[in-house]
Design an enzyme around this catalytic site. Structure first.
Site, mmCIF file in Angstrom:
data_model
loop_
_atom_site.group_PDB
_atom_site.id
_atom_site.type_symbol
_atom_site.label_atom_id
_atom_site.label_comp_id
_atom_site.label_asym_id
_atom_site.label_seq_id
_atom_site.Cartn_x
_atom_site.Cartn_y
_atom_site.Cartn_z
ATOM 1 N N TRP A 11 -16.257 11.425 -13.088
ATOM 2 C CA TRP A 11 -15.376 11.104 -11.961
ATOM 3 C C TRP A 11 -14.769 12.363 -11.348
ATOM 4 O O TRP A 11 -14.431 12.401 -10.170
ATOM 5 C CB TRP A 11 -14.274 10.124 -12.385
ATOM 6 C CG TRP A 11 -13.444 10.571 -13.559
ATOM 7 C CD1 TRP A 11 -13.697 10.333 -14.878
ATOM 8 C CD2 TRP A 11 -12.235 11.349 -13.533
ATOM 9 N NE1 TRP A 11 -12.733 10.907 -15.665
ATOM 10 C CE2 TRP A 11 -11.812 11.533 -14.876
ATOM 11 C CE3 TRP A 11 -11.466 11.901 -12.513
ATOM 12 C CZ2 TRP A 11 -10.664 12.251 -15.220
ATOM 13 C CZ3 TRP A 11 -10.318 12.616 -12.848
ATOM 14 C CH2 TRP A 11 -9.931 12.794 -14.185
ATOM 15 N N GLU A 36 0.845 -1.212 0.000
ATOM 16 C CA GLU A 36 0.000 0.000 0.000
ATOM 17 C C GLU A 36 0.875 1.255 0.000
ATOM 18 O O GLU A 36 0.558 2.247 -0.657
ATOM 19 C CB GLU A 36 -0.931 0.020 1.220
ATOM 20 C CG GLU A 36 -1.932 -1.129 1.285
ATOM 21 C CD GLU A 36 -2.785 -1.267 0.037
ATOM 22 O OE1 GLU A 36 -3.073 -0.263 -0.625
ATOM 23 O OE2 GLU A 36 -3.160 -2.408 -0.291
ATOM 24 N N TRP A 79 -9.749 7.633 -8.151
ATOM 25 C CA TRP A 79 -10.940 7.945 -8.958
ATOM 26 C C TRP A 79 -10.801 7.450 -10.383
ATOM 27 O O TRP A 79 -11.735 6.883 -10.956
ATOM 28 C CB TRP A 79 -11.233 9.456 -8.910
ATOM 29 C CG TRP A 79 -12.105 9.736 -7.724
ATOM 30 C CD1 TRP A 79 -11.710 10.176 -6.497
ATOM 31 C CD2 TRP A 79 -13.514 9.485 -7.637
ATOM 32 N NE1 TRP A 79 -12.781 10.222 -5.650
ATOM 33 C CE2 TRP A 79 -13.903 9.815 -6.317
ATOM 34 C CE3 TRP A 79 -14.483 9.025 -8.521
ATOM 35 C CZ2 TRP A 79 -15.224 9.687 -5.877
ATOM 36 C CZ3 TRP A 79 -15.794 8.902 -8.083
ATOM 37 C CH2 TRP A 79 -16.153 9.229 -6.788
ATOM 38 N N TRP A 112 1.825 1.758 -3.451
ATOM 39 C CA TRP A 112 0.767 2.391 -4.263
ATOM 40 C C TRP A 112 0.865 3.906 -4.140
ATOM 41 O O TRP A 112 0.673 4.659 -5.104
ATOM 42 C CB TRP A 112 -0.628 1.955 -3.787
ATOM 43 C CG TRP A 112 -1.157 0.733 -4.473
ATOM 44 C CD1 TRP A 112 -1.250 -0.514 -3.936
ATOM 45 C CD2 TRP A 112 -1.678 0.644 -5.819
ATOM 46 N NE1 TRP A 112 -1.795 -1.377 -4.861
ATOM 47 C CE2 TRP A 112 -2.066 -0.692 -6.020
ATOM 48 C CE3 TRP A 112 -1.841 1.556 -6.854
ATOM 49 C CZ2 TRP A 112 -2.620 -1.132 -7.226
ATOM 50 C CZ3 TRP A 112 -2.392 1.119 -8.058
ATOM 51 C CH2 TRP A 112 -2.767 -0.210 -8.232
HETATM 52 C C1 LIG Z 1 -11.580 6.850 -4.948
HETATM 53 C C2 LIG Z 1 -10.401 6.834 -3.995
HETATM 54 C C3 LIG Z 1 -9.909 8.028 -3.488
HETATM 55 C C4 LIG Z 1 -8.806 8.027 -2.611
HETATM 56 N N1 LIG Z 1 -8.331 9.223 -2.140
HETATM 57 C C5 LIG Z 1 -7.244 9.245 -1.321
HETATM 58 C C6 LIG Z 1 -6.720 10.468 -0.835
HETATM 59 O O1 LIG Z 1 -7.195 11.558 -1.160
HETATM 60 N N2 LIG Z 1 -5.654 10.407 0.015
HETATM 61 C C7 LIG Z 1 -5.081 9.221 0.395
HETATM 62 O O2 LIG Z 1 -4.121 9.222 1.179
HETATM 63 N N3 LIG Z 1 -5.548 8.057 -0.084
HETATM 64 C C8 LIG Z 1 -6.612 8.022 -0.913
HETATM 65 N N4 LIG Z 1 -7.093 6.827 -1.368
HETATM 66 C C9 LIG Z 1 -6.382 5.582 -1.020
HETATM 67 C C10 LIG Z 1 -6.869 4.878 0.258
HETATM 68 O O3 LIG Z 1 -8.263 4.787 0.252
HETATM 69 C C11 LIG Z 1 -6.430 5.575 1.542
HETATM 70 O O4 LIG Z 1 -5.054 5.862 1.486
HETATM 71 C C12 LIG Z 1 -6.675 4.687 2.761
HETATM 72 O O5 LIG Z 1 -8.047 4.391 2.860
HETATM 73 C C13 LIG Z 1 -6.210 5.408 4.007
HETATM 74 O O6 LIG Z 1 -6.486 4.672 5.151
HETATM 75 P P1 LIG Z 1 -5.312 4.091 6.060
HETATM 76 O O7 LIG Z 1 -4.358 5.160 6.386
HETATM 77 O O8 LIG Z 1 -5.943 3.376 7.186
HETATM 78 O O9 LIG Z 1 -4.620 3.105 5.037
HETATM 79 P P2 LIG Z 1 -3.792 1.740 5.205
HETATM 80 O O10 LIG Z 1 -4.606 0.671 4.593
HETATM 81 O O11 LIG Z 1 -3.308 1.539 6.571
HETATM 82 O O12 LIG Z 1 -2.548 1.998 4.217
HETATM 83 C C14 LIG Z 1 -1.347 2.653 4.651
HETATM 84 C C15 LIG Z 1 -1.047 3.848 3.792
HETATM 85 O O13 LIG Z 1 -0.791 3.436 2.452
HETATM 86 C C16 LIG Z 1 -1.283 4.422 1.543
HETATM 87 N N5 LIG Z 1 -2.325 3.816 0.712
HETATM 88 C C17 LIG Z 1 -3.169 2.817 1.045
HETATM 89 N N6 LIG Z 1 -3.962 2.498 -0.001
HETATM 90 C C18 LIG Z 1 -3.615 3.330 -1.002
HETATM 91 C C19 LIG Z 1 -4.066 3.499 -2.344
HETATM 92 N N7 LIG Z 1 -5.027 2.731 -2.876
HETATM 93 N N8 LIG Z 1 -3.509 4.467 -3.092
HETATM 94 C C20 LIG Z 1 -2.521 5.250 -2.604
HETATM 95 N N9 LIG Z 1 -2.041 5.130 -1.342
HETATM 96 C C21 LIG Z 1 -2.584 4.179 -0.553
HETATM 97 C C22 LIG Z 1 -1.882 5.541 2.389
HETATM 98 O O14 LIG Z 1 -0.920 6.555 2.543
HETATM 99 C C23 LIG Z 1 -2.193 4.837 3.700
HETATM 100 O O15 LIG Z 1 -2.229 5.704 4.806
HETATM 101 C C24 LIG Z 1 -8.198 6.803 -2.248
HETATM 102 C C25 LIG Z 1 -8.713 5.604 -2.768
HETATM 103 C C26 LIG Z 1 -9.800 5.621 -3.622
HETATM 104 C C27 LIG Z 1 -10.331 4.320 -4.155
#
Ligand SMILES: Cc1cc2nc3c(=O)[nH]c(=O)nc-3n(C[C@H](O)[C@H](O)[C@H](O)COP(=O)(O)OP(=O)(O)OC[C@H]3O[C@@H](n4cnc5c(N)ncnc54)[C@H](O)[C@@H]3O)c2cc1C
Length: 527
Positions: free
Chosen positions: A415, A328, A438, A331
């Protein structure tokens, strides 16, 4: 007039180079300035580390500067709750820096266009010998930094831009032919290979200490030019609701010490189970570090180091949970790379140019869009997600994917409207990740869902919130619906019953709506 040199950290060997050796002889109280932006921390902050080494070597004080720019932030669709979080984290940073002899200057800019001059004037007033910052990769930010560099160069003040936001500097992971990766899996493979080969790339960099103390004259100038840090969300932002403030204050205590506690407790208690738990919005077992990462309150390298420490330094074997979590973080780097290499994604353009002719509904006043924004679509999992966004300034990743798919592929809505709505409400709003997410959902992006893969919101709900606990938490009308009916109230309970519960009927029929989307998308791409 001769220009002063401006440099950009090339990240080749060490992330932070040893400038101290090359530093000129000490000059009297010409501070080294660090302009803090989305890197609101002390630890492992590339610009700050580098500046501290120069300051110690030169015997000059270090001054950290922050620009409050509410109109610019709003122009970039920042959420009011994120603005509030920034101010609190800046305040925590200022207090922590004071303990290290680092003075803090808060400036205010009336608009985005004013920022370069505001920064330049302050640097000149401080009689700084140089300024450093960490690069923000978005287009407006890049243009702004170019202007600052030029204004300062005209005054013989050098500026240095450091790479800091990613674990691996954008552009480093490339194909054998030197091409940009546009698909995640091979990007990740190369990303891991490079980092495994050279662990110094993610070695945490401490600040040099003790730092020289600012003279009374310098402190006087700092007081004279500081405009003060607002204690509440400034105009023209609308203040967030008290409920949201209360939630955010509890969930996201400000400052890097709190971010570190969050990271350590996640790694200790939850990283092992992350692979299985991360798709269960009802359990809420992800790290919740995104708000801290988006503002740079914690370094992504520190997150990686903690995860590796919990996994015998392994990136791609060992604990499934740690490996998935590292993925993640990758990503996050991947989407930043895309933004750097394809800046058109900052300009409302699709990554896949062939999807530019797809016709979407673009009216932000349309009743369907309003129903989606407020969580009244009649699809419980979608409504729960949209209401979580309003209540918490955050939404679980799985549900972000579901609501984004629903907006684009069931409602046929652009979107870009969804992307903007998210930015305006997310405490973790980040252009690269939000745009990437998105465009993935809308099938216009890099490595995105194929356009013909359309989430069925009812099946997604049954699979990822089987007990319905997430829905019940955010959709109180359905609190009393105890069985599987909660995923499909209209189909299982009938319209009169759901009307009695005060819930809404589905605003579209999934089967018909997704068929219409498929046809429109195919027409748009000429299939
Ligand atoms: C439509 C959409 C919009 C999103 N908008 C954002 C946004 O504005 N800002 C944002 O930080 N993330 C965004 N994400 C990615 C993801 O949803 C969030 O990073 C995640 O939900 C944050 O929760 P967490 O810190 O508990 O993540 P965890 O699951 O604990 O992951 C750890 C870290 O990895 C990174 N990460 C995780 N998943 C993704 C991903 N798919 N893409 C990029 N980085 C990721 C984040 O920095 C996150 O804090 C988006 C995803 C989607 C599908």
């Amino acid at each position: 007039m001769k220009r002063a040199a401006s440099t950009s950290d090339d990240h080749d060997s060490k992330r932070v180079k040893d400038d101290a050796q090359a530093a000129p002889p000490p000059a009297a109280q010409r501070p080294v300035v660090v302009w803090i932006r989305s890197d609101l921390r002390i630890s492992d902050n590339s610009a700050l580390t580098r500046a501290s080494r120069i300051a110690v070597a030169d015997g000059n004080p270090l001054v950290v500067m922050f620009v409050v720019s509410p109109n610019e932030w709003l122009e970039h669709d920042m959420a009011a709750i994120k603005c509030r979080f920034i101010l609190h984290c800046v305040s925590a940073l200022r207090d922590a820096l004071a303990l290290l002899n680092v003075s803090f200057v808060t400036l205010t800019a009336a608009s985005r266009r004013d920022v370069p001059q505001v920064v330049c004037d302050a640097v000149v007033r401080l009689n700084a010998n140089r300024i450093l910052w960490n690069i923000e990769y978005e287009i407006h930010e890049t243009q702004r930094d170019k202007k600052v560099t030029k204004l300062l160069a005209d005054r013989q003040i050098p500026s240095t831009a450091c790479h800091d936001q990613c674990i691996l500097m954008p552009g480093k992971a490339r194909t054998k032919e030197g091409k940009v990766y546009t698909v995640f899996t091979p990007f990740k493979k190369t990303w891991i290979t490079i980092l495994q080969k050279d662990p110094s790339l993610y070695k945490l960099q401490p600040m040099s200490a003790p730092l020289p103390v600012a003279s009374p004259a310098l402190l006087e100038t700092i007081t004279a030019i500081s405009t003060g840090l607002p204690t509440t969300v400034p105009q023209p932002f609308e203040a967030p609701s008290q409920e949201l403030i209360d939630f955010a204050d509890k969930m996201y205590p400000a400052g890097e010490a709190n971010a570190r506690i969050r990271l350590e407790s996640f790694v200790k208690a939850r990283i092992k189970g992350y692979k299985n738990d991360r798709d269960s919005p009802g359990k809420d077992l992800t790290s919740r570090l995104s708000a801290y990462l988006a503002l740079g309150v914690i370094s992504p390298r520190e997150c990686l180091v903690e995860a590796l420490n919990a996994n015998n330094q392994k990136f791609d074997s060992g604990s499934d949970g740690a490996v998935t979590w590292i993925s993640e973080l990758c990503w996050r780097d991947f989407y930043k790379n895309i933004l750097v290499e394809y800046p058109r994604v900052c300009k409302n353009q699709p990554f896949k140019l062939e999807t530019d002719n797809v016709t979407w509904t673009t009216d932000p006043e349309s009743p369907l869009f309003k129903a989606w924004c407020t969580g009244h679509t009649g699809y419980p999992i979608v409504d729960a997600g949209m209401r979580q966004l309003l209540a918490e300034g955050w939404m679980h990743n799985r549900v972000r994917m579901i609501v984004a798919s629903f907006l684009t592929k069931d409602l046929g809505i652009d979107w870009r409207l969804g992307e903007k709505h998210f930015m305006r409400h997310l405490i973790d709003g980040d252009l690269a990740s939000n745009n990437g997410g998105w465009q993935w959902a809308a099938s216009t992006g890099t490595d995105s869902q194929p356009y013909f893969r359309i989430f069925n919101p009812t099946l997604q709900s049954e699979k990822f919130d089987p007990a319905g606990s997430y829905i019940r938490k955010f959709v109180p009308e359905l609190k009393g619906v105890l069985g599987k009916e909660i995923h499909d109230p209209k189909g299982k309970l009938g319209l009169p019953r759901i009307a009695k519960l005060g819930y809404v009927a589905p605003i579209v029929d999934h089967k018909i709506a997704s068929q219409a989307f498929l046809e429109a998308f195919k027409r748009g791409i000429g299939k």
